[in-house]
Design a protein around this motif. Structure first.
Motif, mmCIF file in Angstrom:
data_model
loop_
_atom_site.group_PDB
_atom_site.id
_atom_site.type_symbol
_atom_site.label_atom_id
_atom_site.label_comp_id
_atom_site.label_asym_id
_atom_site.label_seq_id
_atom_site.Cartn_x
_atom_site.Cartn_y
_atom_site.Cartn_z
ATOM 1 N N ALA A 95 -65.010 -24.729 -17.450
ATOM 2 C CA ALA A 95 -66.033 -23.880 -16.827
ATOM 3 C C ALA A 95 -65.410 -22.785 -15.961
ATOM 4 O O ALA A 95 -66.135 -22.008 -15.328
ATOM 5 N N ASP A 112 -74.812 -35.954 -16.413
ATOM 6 C CA ASP A 112 -75.066 -34.782 -17.244
ATOM 7 C C ASP A 112 -74.042 -33.714 -16.849
ATOM 8 O O ASP A 112 -74.031 -33.269 -15.687
ATOM 9 N N PRO A 113 -73.146 -33.305 -17.747
ATOM 10 C CA PRO A 113 -72.102 -32.337 -17.388
ATOM 11 C C PRO A 113 -72.654 -31.051 -16.773
ATOM 12 O O PRO A 113 -72.102 -30.538 -15.795
ATOM 13 N N LYS A 114 -73.767 -30.531 -17.332
ATOM 14 C CA LYS A 114 -74.331 -29.293 -16.804
ATOM 15 C C LYS A 114 -74.829 -29.481 -15.371
ATOM 16 O O LYS A 114 -74.652 -28.614 -14.510
ATOM 17 N N ARG A 115 -75.451 -30.632 -15.120
ATOM 18 C CA ARG A 115 -75.960 -30.892 -13.769
ATOM 19 C C ARG A 115 -74.807 -31.030 -12.771
ATOM 20 O O ARG A 115 -74.871 -30.508 -11.652
ATOM 21 N N LEU A 131 -71.807 -29.651 -12.963
ATOM 22 C CA LEU A 131 -71.236 -28.327 -12.731
ATOM 23 C C LEU A 131 -72.128 -27.491 -11.823
ATOM 24 O O LEU A 131 -71.637 -26.728 -10.979
ATOM 25 N N LEU A 132 -73.433 -27.638 -11.987
ATOM 26 C CA LEU A 132 -74.366 -26.888 -11.144
ATOM 27 C C LEU A 132 -74.257 -27.342 -9.681
ATOM 28 O O LEU A 132 -74.235 -26.520 -8.759
ATOM 29 N N SER A 182 -71.045 -26.042 -8.230
ATOM 30 C CA SER A 182 -71.124 -24.599 -8.010
ATOM 31 C C SER A 182 -71.896 -24.280 -6.740
ATOM 32 O O SER A 182 -71.468 -23.457 -5.920
#
Length: 430
Positions: free
Chosen positions: A26, A104-107, A109-110, A113
């Protein structure tokens, strides 16, 4: 791509490597550790924006690490054994967030961030505040410990990090030019020019010259309410397009500058009166900074007076004269239509008089109200101030003299003498 950095701590090698692959994909920079005992050393060396740590690890757990860290980046805890009590304990001890495996990978990373962005913003504000404290001349007008001044300094530090236009409002003598200069000095444009102009003197012809002179830096348009009507649409176009139209020199030219406008007028009233364009004010009002008048932060008067006396005593090579109780009371009672500038000028005269062995004349003029043409001496101003203070205290404490004396910081006998001297009717005040 991002320039954010994360410190990963997990004793499971496969999970650690998986997190590194995910987060680096990412665009992050990572440093991975197998144990939390090495964390503090790597926090100092790696300077991460966020820490991602497993909860259950040998020697030192993620919760133990969280409790041991002070002034560290935000911590996101992750665990396969997550439950509500653990999550509550983690959040109560300062964790930014808590994530259960499988995640959840997206969660994830969010969350990382958001945590990193918040931390970077906090660090940026701290650096700006430090620069603000170091700037020469800050104490001249922005000295003060009142809540209004703390908010003002924080606002300046925040605004300085942006590039939007700024509108500074304040009465005469509150320090609008100094605030504008500080915003410039704290900004990324600090190495560029700082150009201050009186908006009343701008013409459509000299506006390109002003813009070029301030290119790469900041221009202060002082007293924007006095900007000539024919110049306002030209100025508006320059703000909207970032271009100026040189006289007889062909097409438009790009300019790079930040605009700060200052005024002591009511801009809404000026717009209604038709002397100031509403759309121009909208463009200039990216951020608004309202400078408090001195009469609204009286707790700062003694501090300011002391600092100014010290400043002028150094300038005149003499000992700062003491500020007598009667003098201070008169200063506190004054309405200060000229604000900090008026107080500074008064202290200049006070030190100069002391240097020449002169005492403060009892007929020193201080207005008791803005615009009041009646001048009162120090004794009269002191009496008015004491009458007001004692009256309020008597009313607040229902006439209980011991409580009134305690609040005012004087003895019971002194209080009685002042009531008689000032001609106060105790019963009428209750």
């Amino acid at each position: 791509m991002t320039d954010q950095k994360v410190l990963i701590i997990d004793d499971d090698r496969l999970m650690r490597n998986s997190l590194v692959d995910l987060i680096e994909a990412a665009g992050w920079t990572t440093k991975a550790l197998a144990r939390a005992t090495d964390a503090e050393r790597w926090i100092d060396q790696f300077q991460p924006d966020v820490i991602l740590s497993d909860v259950r690890m040998p020697e030192t757990s993620g919760l133990d690490l969280l409790k041991s860290l002070s002034a560290a980046p935000p911590v996101v805890l992750i665990s396969a054994h997550g439950d509500i009590p653990t999550a509550v304990d983690a959040m109560n001890n300062g964790a930014y967030s808590f994530v259960e495996k499988p995640f959840d990978p997206k969660r994830l990373l969010l969350i990382l961030s958001h945590a990193a962005e918040n931390y970077q913003m906090q660090q940026s504000n701290l650096r700006l505040k430090e620069r603000l404290r170091e700037l020469s001349g800050v104490d001249r007008i922005l000295l003060g410990q009142s809540p209004q001044m703390h908010r003002l300094r924080d606002m300046i530090a925040m605004v300085a990090g942006a590039n939007s236009a700024v509108l500074v409002r304040g009465e005469t003598g509150t320090g609008k030019d100094l605030v504008a200069r500080m915003i410039h000095d704290l900004s990324s444009r600090c190495d560029g020019p700082y150009v201050a102009v009186n908006a009343a003197q701008i013409t459509a012809a000299n506006l390109p010259h002003i813009a070029h002179k301030a290119s790469g830096g900041t221009v202060l348009l002082d007293e924007i309410g006095a900007c000539p009507p024919d110049v306002q649409p030209v100025l508006l176009r320059m703000i909207d397009t970032g271009e100026v139209l040189p006289v007889d020199q062909g097409g438009p030219e790009q300019i790079d500058l930040r605009i700060i406008a200052a005024t002591n007028e009511d801009t809404d009233a000026a717009v209604k009166a038709g002397t100031l364009r509403a759309d121009l004010i909208y463009r200039l009002d990216g951020f608004s900074i309202d400078l408090p008048p001195l009469r609204e932060r009286r707790d700062d008067i003694a501090l300011l007076a002391t600092r100014f006396r010290q400043e002028f005593a150094t300038q005149y090579d003499c000992v700062p004269p003491p500020l007598e109780e009667d003098e201070l009371s008169a200063l506190m009672a004054h309405e200060w239509p000229g604000n900090v500038r008026e107080l500074r000028n008064l202290m200049d005269r006070r030190v100069m008089m002391a240097r020449h062995g002169m005492t403060v004349p009892q007929d020193t003029a201080l207005d008791t109200k803005p615009g009041d043409t009646h001048k009162t001496g120090l004794r009269t101003a002191v009496a008015a101030f004491e009458r007001q203070m004692i009256g309020k205290a008597l009313h607040a404490h229902g006439g209980r003299m011991e409580d009134v004396a305690h609040e005012l910081g004087i003895g019971r006998r002194t209080l009685n003498e002042k009531i008689v001297k000032l001609g106060l009717d105790k019963n009428a005040l209750l």
